[in-house]
Design a protein around this motif. Structure first.
Motif, mmCIF file in Angstrom:
data_model
loop_
_atom_site.group_PDB
_atom_site.id
_atom_site.type_symbol
_atom_site.label_atom_id
_atom_site.label_comp_id
_atom_site.label_asym_id
_atom_site.label_seq_id
_atom_site.Cartn_x
_atom_site.Cartn_y
_atom_site.Cartn_z
ATOM 1 N N LEU A 1 0.808 -1.235 0.000
ATOM 2 C CA LEU A 1 0.000 0.000 0.000
ATOM 3 C C LEU A 1 0.836 1.278 0.000
ATOM 4 C CD1 LEU A 1 -3.077 -0.977 2.219
ATOM 5 C CD2 LEU A 1 -2.828 -1.013 -0.263
ATOM 6 N N GLU A 2 2.025 1.212 -0.555
ATOM 7 C CA GLU A 2 2.846 2.422 -0.667
ATOM 8 C C GLU A 2 2.517 3.203 -1.936
ATOM 9 O OE1 GLU A 2 6.857 2.047 1.685
ATOM 10 O OE2 GLU A 2 6.779 0.518 0.124
ATOM 11 N N SER A 3 1.809 2.563 -2.854
ATOM 12 C CA SER A 3 1.411 3.231 -4.098
ATOM 13 C C SER A 3 -0.075 3.560 -4.014
ATOM 14 C CB SER A 3 1.656 2.290 -5.276
ATOM 15 O OG SER A 3 0.801 2.610 -6.344
ATOM 16 N N SER A 4 -0.477 4.690 -4.605
ATOM 17 C CA SER A 4 -1.896 5.070 -4.568
ATOM 18 C C SER A 4 -2.753 4.112 -5.398
ATOM 19 C CB SER A 4 -2.073 6.496 -5.098
ATOM 20 O OG SER A 4 -1.705 6.534 -6.464
ATOM 21 N N ASP A 5 -2.139 3.332 -6.269
ATOM 22 C CA ASP A 5 -2.920 2.422 -7.128
ATOM 23 C C ASP A 5 -3.840 1.500 -6.328
ATOM 24 O OD1 ASP A 5 -1.571 3.522 -9.204
ATOM 25 O OD2 ASP A 5 -0.464 1.712 -9.777
ATOM 26 N N GLY A 6 -3.410 1.141 -5.139
ATOM 27 C CA GLY A 6 -4.204 0.197 -4.348
ATOM 28 C C GLY A 6 -5.038 0.852 -3.273
ATOM 29 N N HIS A 7 -5.128 2.181 -3.294
ATOM 30 C CA HIS A 7 -5.781 2.827 -2.159
ATOM 31 C C HIS A 7 -7.305 2.776 -2.201
ATOM 32 C CE1 HIS A 7 -1.891 5.114 -0.900
ATOM 33 N NE2 HIS A 7 -1.815 3.823 -0.761
ATOM 34 N N ASN A 8 -7.895 2.560 -3.389
ATOM 35 C CA ASN A 8 -9.354 2.353 -3.450
ATOM 36 C C ASN A 8 -9.703 0.883 -3.298
ATOM 37 O OD1 ASN A 8 -10.711 4.692 -3.617
ATOM 38 N ND2 ASN A 8 -10.819 4.773 -5.841
ATOM 39 N N ASP A 9 -8.907 0.056 -3.896
ATOM 40 C CA ASP A 9 -9.189 -1.384 -3.947
ATOM 41 C C ASP A 9 -7.854 -2.065 -3.707
ATOM 42 O OD1 ASP A 9 -9.742 -3.999 -4.600
ATOM 43 O OD2 ASP A 9 -10.455 -3.602 -6.639
ATOM 44 N N THR A 10 -7.676 -2.623 -2.521
ATOM 45 C CA THR A 10 -6.338 -3.116 -2.138
ATOM 46 C C THR A 10 -5.832 -4.234 -3.047
ATOM 47 O OG1 THR A 10 -7.431 -4.393 -0.381
ATOM 48 C CG2 THR A 10 -6.346 -2.353 0.260
ATOM 49 N N MET A 11 -6.712 -4.885 -3.809
ATOM 50 C CA MET A 11 -6.235 -5.896 -4.765
ATOM 51 C C MET A 11 -5.439 -5.254 -5.901
ATOM 52 S SD MET A 11 -6.604 -9.011 -4.026
ATOM 53 C CE MET A 11 -6.235 -9.807 -5.578
ATOM 54 N N LEU A 12 -5.583 -3.933 -6.078
ATOM 55 C CA LEU A 12 -4.900 -3.278 -7.198
ATOM 56 C C LEU A 12 -3.515 -2.762 -6.802
ATOM 57 C CD1 LEU A 12 -7.851 -1.393 -8.952
ATOM 58 C CD2 LEU A 12 -7.014 -3.714 -9.279
ATOM 59 N N ASP A 13 -3.094 -3.037 -5.591
ATOM 60 C CA ASP A 13 -1.749 -2.622 -5.177
ATOM 61 C C ASP A 13 -0.707 -3.287 -6.091
ATOM 62 O OD1 ASP A 13 -0.171 -1.254 -2.975
ATOM 63 O OD2 ASP A 13 0.746 -3.244 -2.978
ATOM 64 N N PRO A 14 0.267 -2.531 -6.594
ATOM 65 C CA PRO A 14 1.276 -3.151 -7.471
ATOM 66 C C PRO A 14 2.097 -4.219 -6.754
ATOM 67 C CG PRO A 14 1.627 -0.763 -7.283
ATOM 68 C CD PRO A 14 0.449 -1.086 -6.433
ATOM 69 N N GLU A 15 2.146 -4.156 -5.434
ATOM 70 C CA GLU A 15 2.869 -5.175 -4.663
ATOM 71 C C GLU A 15 1.886 -6.151 -4.008
ATOM 72 O OE1 GLU A 15 6.094 -5.530 -4.791
ATOM 73 O OE2 GLU A 15 6.379 -3.713 -5.986
ATOM 74 N N GLN A 16 0.801 -6.427 -4.720
ATOM 75 C CA GLN A 16 -0.195 -7.374 -4.206
ATOM 76 C C GLN A 16 0.340 -8.808 -4.340
ATOM 77 O OE1 GLN A 16 -2.290 -9.532 -6.492
ATOM 78 N NE2 GLN A 16 -2.877 -10.543 -4.587
ATOM 79 N N ARG A 17 0.281 -9.552 -3.253
ATOM 80 C CA ARG A 17 0.726 -10.946 -3.275
ATOM 81 C C ARG A 17 -0.244 -11.824 -2.494
ATOM 82 N NH1 ARG A 17 5.270 -7.875 -3.184
ATOM 83 N NH2 ARG A 17 6.646 -8.351 -4.913
ATOM 84 N N ILE A 18 -0.277 -13.093 -2.868
ATOM 85 C CA ILE A 18 -1.051 -14.054 -2.087
ATOM 86 C C ILE A 18 -0.100 -14.710 -1.083
ATOM 87 C CG2 ILE A 18 -2.405 -16.194 -2.166
ATOM 88 C CD1 ILE A 18 -3.879 -13.704 -3.314
ATOM 89 N N TRP A 19 -0.422 -14.493 0.190
ATOM 90 C CA TRP A 19 0.380 -15.055 1.291
ATOM 91 C C TRP A 19 0.411 -16.589 1.184
ATOM 92 C CZ3 TRP A 19 -2.597 -17.546 5.382
ATOM 93 C CH2 TRP A 19 -1.796 -18.049 6.433
ATOM 94 N N GLY A 20 1.588 -17.152 1.357
ATOM 95 C CA GLY A 20 1.733 -18.606 1.309
ATOM 96 C C GLY A 20 1.763 -19.161 -0.102
ATOM 97 N N PHE A 21 1.757 -18.266 -1.092
ATOM 98 C CA PHE A 21 1.887 -18.669 -2.502
ATOM 99 C C PHE A 21 2.958 -17.795 -3.151
ATOM 100 C CE2 PHE A 21 0.299 -18.220 -7.005
ATOM 101 C CZ PHE A 21 0.571 -19.520 -7.410
ATOM 102 N N GLU A 22 2.760 -16.480 -3.010
ATOM 103 C CA GLU A 22 3.763 -15.541 -3.524
ATOM 104 C C GLU A 22 4.615 -14.950 -2.395
ATOM 105 O OE1 GLU A 22 1.344 -13.805 -7.327
ATOM 106 O OE2 GLU A 22 0.398 -13.811 -5.360
ATOM 107 N N THR A 23 4.327 -15.362 -1.163
ATOM 108 C CA THR A 23 5.185 -15.030 -0.020
ATOM 109 C C THR A 23 5.515 -16.328 0.708
ATOM 110 O OG1 THR A 23 3.610 -14.854 1.821
ATOM 111 C CG2 THR A 23 3.745 -12.963 0.322
ATOM 112 N N ASN A 24 6.467 -16.244 1.607
ATOM 113 C CA ASN A 24 6.849 -17.411 2.408
ATOM 114 C C ASN A 24 6.071 -17.422 3.736
ATOM 115 O OD1 ASN A 24 8.383 -19.742 3.032
ATOM 116 N ND2 ASN A 24 10.151 -18.857 1.977
ATOM 117 N N PHE A 25 6.377 -18.386 4.580
ATOM 118 C CA PHE A 25 5.861 -18.469 5.957
ATOM 119 C C PHE A 25 4.329 -18.617 5.988
ATOM 120 C CE2 PHE A 25 9.490 -15.359 5.898
ATOM 121 C CZ PHE A 25 10.478 -16.296 6.194
ATOM 122 N N GLY A 26 3.812 -19.530 5.123
ATOM 123 C CA GLY A 26 2.374 -19.722 4.991
ATOM 124 C C GLY A 26 1.743 -20.528 6.118
ATOM 125 N N GLY A 27 0.478 -20.877 5.917
ATOM 126 C CA GLY A 27 -0.370 -21.400 6.986
ATOM 127 C C GLY A 27 -0.289 -22.896 7.229
#
Ligand code: A1D88
Ligand code: NDP
Length: 447
Positions: free
Chosen positions: A152-178
């Protein structure tokens, strides 16, 4: 200090937030991983023959450092999502590329770029520690986590957080999943655990329920309304079992497509009246690998009209992709919507565009859910309006088999995994509410 002490604290009715805050954290914990040096292990095999039981490991891993805005959560239960199947067969890409790319974005994100990937995008558990800047959650809180990770450092995701350019799915595109005894999340992923559910029930809807909510209900997706005819592929599967519930709860008419009489029965038990067994009716939308058969689209459309009293569908809830997409576009009514979030059978879709533009249809792409949509979807579970569709529960050691079942379409609804929870059925805090909904909660169990 071991994870056993954490479990004891969770199971003791006398534990206070201060007790949890004072619990020393273990140096390592058990987690489901795939290994970077094995990404080529299935090279040359057909997708179907890539076996998650071979690539999924249960390892002891070091506890990651906790950063600002983050939380470490003791995971009582998790669930298998199809994204973990994709990770485990290294398709369409190895997820290590995502971790490397994330790792390059900041000093803190570097933690994620490891030679192992701890997977899993759902959890129900108890907060152990929160990082600097986290005030809304504290140790001891019983939570579920949604899987949207954003910066959420870019305004692109400020209306709809899915549009953040650094949007990732936790445990798929990030580590330390569930799928682990302990998970690392951003605190904004946390939501209250529904009191009337056990750990494994609470862990099962998260990802698919939120996705189906955005895809079907939200104005960011199809914006379903009362009376809409909604064609739902895989209506007793992960996504579909929630889409069917949303359609019924929202006054729409689901037309459920499934592949066996048993699955058809589950849809009817949920309250759907229009059900198509695609196997029994033998639809063959592709004549061969390259050519579709529009007569089969028409036969499918005629069947839908029989079930709706002559109407075509307002919305198609799409995810099988290549196999079904041509048919989905064809059977949608004039002005209707095909909303897609996946391509399980292949991502190069083919459809006859004349049926799209001449009939003013729309294709909408949808992916997971923004913060608010995930919260709203969880709220519906907590209020007993939408229910978990958990069918079977495995131990953490058996996660490979659980992922195999999902890969081979041998499962119904959702498949759960016990992480720290020693047995099923624990964690229920509101027995009265549970009793009211017990039939719906158990609808998918052991079938
Ligand atoms: C919640 C659960 C969900 C699910 O289960 S979903 C199902 C599982 N998920 C998947 O199957 C998806 C897996 N992901 C992927 O397959 C890939 O992830 C994508 C195809 C989505 C994207 O591929 P990529 O290679 O990451 O992106 P690019 O855009 O092809 O390549 C990146 C480079 O291409 C540049 N680029 C992007 N758009 C343009 C453009 N319009 N014109 C020119 N260049 C462009 C970028 O900047 C960047 O460049 P630079 O490499 O130098 O950083
Ligand atoms: N973008 C996003 O945010 C999300 C994407 N996904 C993706 O959606 C897809 C489905 O996920 P999920 O519902 O959890 O998976 P499941 O396997 O639980 O359910 C999918 C259902 O689709 C049906 N299906 C599978 N293949 C075909 C086919 N070739 N033709 C027709 N129907 C088919 C099957 O039902 P039956 O055999 O009864 O017809 C199956 O039960 C996956 O690819 C997943 O990665 C999932 C969640 C979020």
């Amino acid at each position: 200090m071991t994870v056993k002490d954490i479990l004891d604290a969770i199971q003791s009715p006398d534990s206070t937030p201060d007790d949890f805050a004072a619990l020393p954290l273990p140096e390592s914990y058990r987690a489901i991983t795939v290994h970077k040096d094995e990404t080529e292990m299935f090279a040359g095999l057909e997708t179907r023959d890539k076996d998650p039981r071979k690539s999924i490991h249960l390892d002891d891993v070091p506890l990651p450092e906790l950063g600002p805005g983050e939380a470490l959560v003791a995971v009582m239960a998790s669930s298998v999502n199809y994204n973990s199947v994709w990770t485990s067969i290294f398709e369409p890409l190895s997820t290590f590329g995502f971790l490397e790319r994330y790792g390059r974005t900041s000093e803190l994100a570097k933690r994620h770029d490891l030679p192992y990937h701890i997977i899993g995008s759902d959890l129900a558990g108890v907060v152990l520690r929160t990082g600097p800047g986290v005030n809304s959650w504290k140790p001891g809180d019983e939570v579920v986590a949604h899987c949207l990770s954003v910066e959420l450092e870019s305004s692109d995701g400020h209306n709809d957080t899915m549009l953040d350019p650094e949007q990732r799915i936790w445990g798929f595109e990030t580590n330390f999943g569930g799928l682990a005894e302990i998970a690392l999340v951003k605190s904004n992923q946390l939501m209250p655990k529904p009191d009337h559910l056990s750990w494994e029930e609470a862990a099962s809807p998260g990802l698919v329920n939120s996705t189906a909510y955005r895809q079907l209900v939200s104005r960011n997706g199809a914006g379903m309304k009362q009376g809409d005819n909604v064609l739902i592929w895989g209506a007793s599967g992960g996504l579909g079992s929630y889409a069917t519930q949303f359609a019924l709860a929202g006054g729409a008419n689901p037309i459920c497509v499934v592949s066996s009489p048993q699955k058809a029965d589950i849809c009817r038990a949920m309250g759907a009246e229009a059900v198509i067994d695609r196997n029994a009716e033998g639809y063959k939308f592709w004549k061969n690998e390259h050519e579709q058969d529009p007569r089969e689209w028409k036969r499918f459309g005629k069947r839908i009209r029989e079930l709706t009293g002559g109407e075509d569908v307002d919305i198609v809830f799409e995810h099988p992709g290549r196999e079904t997409f041509g048919a989905s576009v064809y059977v949608t009514r004039k002005g209707g919507t095909i909303v897609t979030c996946a391509s399980t059978s292949g991502y190069n879709h083919e459809y006859d565009n004349r049926y799209l533009w001449m009939s003013l249809k729309r294709i909408i792409g949808s992916h997971f859910a923004n913060y608010r949509e995930a919260w709203e979807a969880n709220r519906l579970i907590a209020k007993g309006k939408i229910h978990p569709t958990l069918s079977k529960v495995y131990s953490l050691e058996e996660t490979g088999q659980a992922a195999f079942d999902v890969h081979r379409n041998l499962h119904q609804g959702k498949v759960g995994v016990l992480c720290l929870a020693p047995e099923e059925g624990l964690g229920v805090r509101d027995e009265e509410m549970r009793a009211k909904h017990i039939d719906a909660i158990n609808r998918f169990r052991n079938i």
